[in-house]
Scaffold this motif. Structure first.
Motif, PDB file in Angstrom:
ATOM      1  N   ASP A 127       0.862  -1.064  -0.071  1.00  8.10           N
ATOM      2  CA  ASP A 127       0.391   0.104   0.408  1.00  8.10           C
ATOM      3  C   ASP A 127       0.868   1.180  -0.330  1.00  8.10           C
ATOM      4  OD1 ASP A 127      -2.402  -1.482  -0.326  1.00  8.10           O
ATOM      5  OD2 ASP A 127      -2.287  -1.726   2.523  1.00  8.10           O
ATOM      6  N   TYR A 141      10.179  -2.238   1.303  1.00 10.32           N
ATOM      7  CA  TYR A 141       8.550  -2.566   3.023  1.00 10.32           C
ATOM      8  C   TYR A 141       7.807  -2.136   2.939  1.00 10.32           C
ATOM      9  CZ  TYR A 141      11.134   1.587   4.953  1.00 10.32           C
ATOM     10  OH  TYR A 141      11.534   2.632   5.267  1.00 10.32           O
ATOM     11  N   ASP A 142       6.795  -2.073   3.108  1.00 14.20           N
ATOM     12  CA  ASP A 142       5.472  -1.623   3.114  1.00 14.20           C
ATOM     13  C   ASP A 142       5.307  -0.716   4.093  1.00 14.20           C
ATOM     14  OD1 ASP A 142       2.813  -0.705   2.439  1.00 14.20           O
ATOM     15  OD2 ASP A 142       1.912  -2.329   2.663  1.00 14.20           O
ATOM     16  N   GLY A 144       3.320   1.009   7.438  1.00 14.20           N
ATOM     17  CA  GLY A 144       2.169   0.365   8.519  1.00 14.20           C
ATOM     18  C   GLY A 144       1.693  -1.180   7.065  1.00 14.20           C
ATOM     19  N   GLY A 145       2.541  -2.529   6.887  1.00 22.02           N
ATOM     20  CA  GLY A 145       1.941  -3.055   6.758  1.00 22.02           C
ATOM     21  C   GLY A 145       3.390  -4.421   7.647  1.00 22.02           C
ATOM     22  N   ASN A 146       3.458  -5.680   7.152  1.00 20.26           N
ATOM     23  CA  ASN A 146       4.492  -6.106   8.135  1.00 20.26           C
ATOM     24  C   ASN A 146       4.828  -7.367   7.091  1.00 20.26           C
ATOM     25  OD1 ASN A 146       0.540  -6.353   8.498  1.00 20.26           O
ATOM     26  ND2 ASN A 146       2.208  -6.325  10.562  1.00 20.26           N
ATOM     27  N   ASP A 147       5.540  -7.073   6.370  1.00 15.77           N
ATOM     28  CA  ASP A 147       6.821  -7.527   5.117  1.00 15.77           C
ATOM     29  C   ASP A 147       7.725  -6.808   4.904  1.00 15.77           C
ATOM     30  OD1 ASP A 147       7.832 -10.097   4.730  1.00 15.77           O
ATOM     31  OD2 ASP A 147       5.947  -9.870   2.928  1.00 15.77           O
ATOM     32  N   TYR A 166       3.735  -7.034  14.419  1.00 20.09           N
ATOM     33  CA  TYR A 166       2.934  -5.191  14.496  1.00 20.09           C
ATOM     34  C   TYR A 166       3.160  -4.738  13.325  1.00 20.09           C
ATOM     35  CZ  TYR A 166       1.862  -6.019  19.010  1.00 20.09           C
ATOM     36  OH  TYR A 166       1.206  -6.700  20.102  1.00 20.09           O
ATOM     37  N   PRO A 167       3.330  -3.938  12.983  1.00 19.04           N
ATOM     38  CA  PRO A 167       3.290  -3.109  11.675  1.00 19.04           C
ATOM     39  C   PRO A 167       4.680  -1.845  11.939  1.00 19.04           C
ATOM     40  CG  PRO A 167       0.896  -2.446  12.225  1.00 19.04           C
ATOM     41  CD  PRO A 167       1.625  -3.281  13.034  1.00 19.04           C
ATOM     42  N   ILE A 168       5.349  -2.476  10.258  1.00 17.99           N
ATOM     43  CA  ILE A 168       6.576  -2.119  10.113  1.00 17.99           C
ATOM     44  C   ILE A 168       6.333  -0.179   9.928  1.00 17.99           C
ATOM     45  CG2 ILE A 168       9.017  -1.964   8.568  1.00 17.99           C
ATOM     46  CD1 ILE A 168       8.363  -4.432   8.006  1.00 17.99           C
ATOM     47  N   TYR A 169       7.452   0.495  10.579  1.00 19.56           N
ATOM     48  CA  TYR A 169       7.177   2.825  10.552  1.00 19.56           C
ATOM     49  C   TYR A 169       8.481   2.695  10.281  1.00 19.56           C
ATOM     50  CZ  TYR A 169       2.865   1.593  12.690  1.00 19.56           C
ATOM     51  OH  TYR A 169       1.504   1.521  13.708  1.00 19.56           O
ATOM     52  N   THR A 183       9.475  -0.812  14.287  1.00 22.16           N
ATOM     53  CA  THR A 183       7.940  -1.618  14.273  1.00 22.16           C
ATOM     54  C   THR A 183       7.198  -1.178  15.908  1.00 22.16           C
ATOM     55  OG1 THR A 183       6.663  -3.884  14.221  1.00 22.16           O
ATOM     56  CG2 THR A 183       8.823  -3.721  14.739  1.00 22.16           C
TER      57      THR A 183
END
Length: 411
Positions: A127, A141-142, A144-147, A166-169, A183
């Protein structure tokens, strides 16, 4: 005729003979051929050793990557510039990775050589995609995503066995292959996990009170800095902290009341923190060695480029103009430049400041302040750095800037 005259004549004849040009090059060719066979034998022996003792690390992608730098034919001239076209997308972002162009959008990643060959294509859905490269790997990486997906020039080399809980920031990568990930974790507001070059988790720092917004990691991968915010007595507070991977507590920490963190960066002689109010420089001991206060100016962007920091400000008025200021790493002003129109992007490449606006590229020598302006297609919207050179980037095209290929505007 004396008794020994025949021997004297033969000796004199032999001494007078000189090698021909042909014989000289024949001997030289034989030496080179012998050297080639020695080198070939060494390469074969090395390959046998590698396959025998490190077979688990040898893949077809490794060989393809090595062949990229091996020219089996005559050496061709390297072009001064290049152009790549690709599928257009409003979300395309470009970055230079090992001399090739990596383009990512919400649908995946493509790495293309300047000869037009597609080296890698990977489809995935992010996203809010972000890319980071460290000269070894490309990290996708994304936010707010997790991967996380890590690539070399030809294939994906790592992803976590299971997505982050948890989301990645945020993510920062070191020059030796390690990286740090922002995260969170249950019961804590933030967490920073540090991995080594073999993708092994070597350190985790959990934050109970701070929301970590930014992270940067040093070139060795054994130290990192964070910029975080928290609330205290109704005030927003920014905290910059420095950590080593062999200790739990911060090596140094400073707070700034009423400021919002905007970025944190390692520099050539320490590190720097940018907030909504100032850009501050610190030495390796955590001492503040310089500060640039924005003092109510409209901050547009800021970034560290080697030995320089570049900050852009908006100008008051209806023209939508901008000001770009280059600072040294002690906060001293090196160059100020005003532009009558808004800027699409700015960058420092070597000793030059580049400023891109719709239809024009400004090139300013930092030392002398001398500026040259060139007409460029309005489709170019961002700049990609390549050492001392700059690449113009649009939704479907990337082109090295060469002054001879663009018309210079009169000033």
């Amino acid at each position: 005729m004396g008794a020994f005259s025949a021997f004297k004549d033969k000796k004199r004849q032999t001494a007078s003979e000189t090698p021909t040009v042909a014989s000289h090059y024949i001997k030289l060719g034989r030496k080179i051929a012998t050297l080639r066979y020695i080198v070939l034998a060494f390469v074969v022996a090395f390959a046998v050793y590698s396959l025998s003792f490190h077979s688990d690390e040898i893949t077809i992608e490794n060989f393809r990557y090595m062949l990229k730098f091996i020219n089996l034919g005559e050496e061709a001239e390297t072009p001064e510039g290049g152009v790549i076209t690709f599928d257009g997308s409003a979300g395309n972002k470009g970055i230079l990775f090992k001399g090739d162009l990596a383009v990512m959008n919400e649908s995946g990643l493509t790495v293309t050589g300047w000869d037009g060959e597609v080296l890698l294509k990977s489809d995935f859905m992010f996203d809010h995609p972000k890319m980071v490269e460290n000269g070894i790997n490309l990290f996708c990486y994304d936010i707010g995503g997790n991967d996380i997906k890590v690539f070399n020039s030809y294939s994906r080399v790592w992803s976590p066995e299971k997505p982050f809980e948890y989301p990645i920031y945020g993510l920062a990568a070191s020059q030796k292959g390690g990286f740090a990930v922002i995260t969170s974790q249950k019961g804590y507001r933030s967490a920073v996990h540090v991995y080594d070059s073999a993708f092994r988790l070597i350190y985790s720092r959990l934050f109970g009170d701070d929301y970590v917004d930014f992270v940067d990691i040093n070139k060795d991968g054994n130290e990192f800095i964070t910029a975080a915010h928290f609330s205290e007595k109704g005030n927003l507070v920014t905290r910059i902290s420095r950590f080593k991977t062999d200790a739990e507590d911060a090596v140094s920490s400073s707070t700034f009341v009423g400021e919002i963190p905007l970025g944190v960066y390692y520099t050539e002689n320490g590190y720097a923190l940018m907030t909504s109010e100032a850009l501050r420089f610190f030495d390796n001991d955590g001492n503040n060695i310089g500060t640039v206060e924005f003092k109510g100016r409209e901050l547009l962007s800021g970034r560290i480029y080697g030995k320089y920091a570049l900050v852009t400000y908006g100008l008051n008025g209806l023209s939508g103009g901008a000001q770009a200021v280059v600072y040294d790493l002690n906060g001293n002003t090196v160059l100020e430049k005003q532009f009558s129109s808004s800027l699409s992007d700015t960058s420092v490449c070597g000793e030059k400041l580049y400023a891109l606006s719709p239809g024009a590229l400004s090139e300013t020598d930092i030392a002398s302040g001398k500026e040259k302006v060139y007409s460029v297609p309005t489709s170019f919207s961002t700049l990609v750095r390549d050492g001392d050179r700059v690449i113009l980037f649009s939704e479907n095209r990337a082109e090295y800037f060469e002054s001879k290929n663009f018309e210079r505007q009169e000033q």
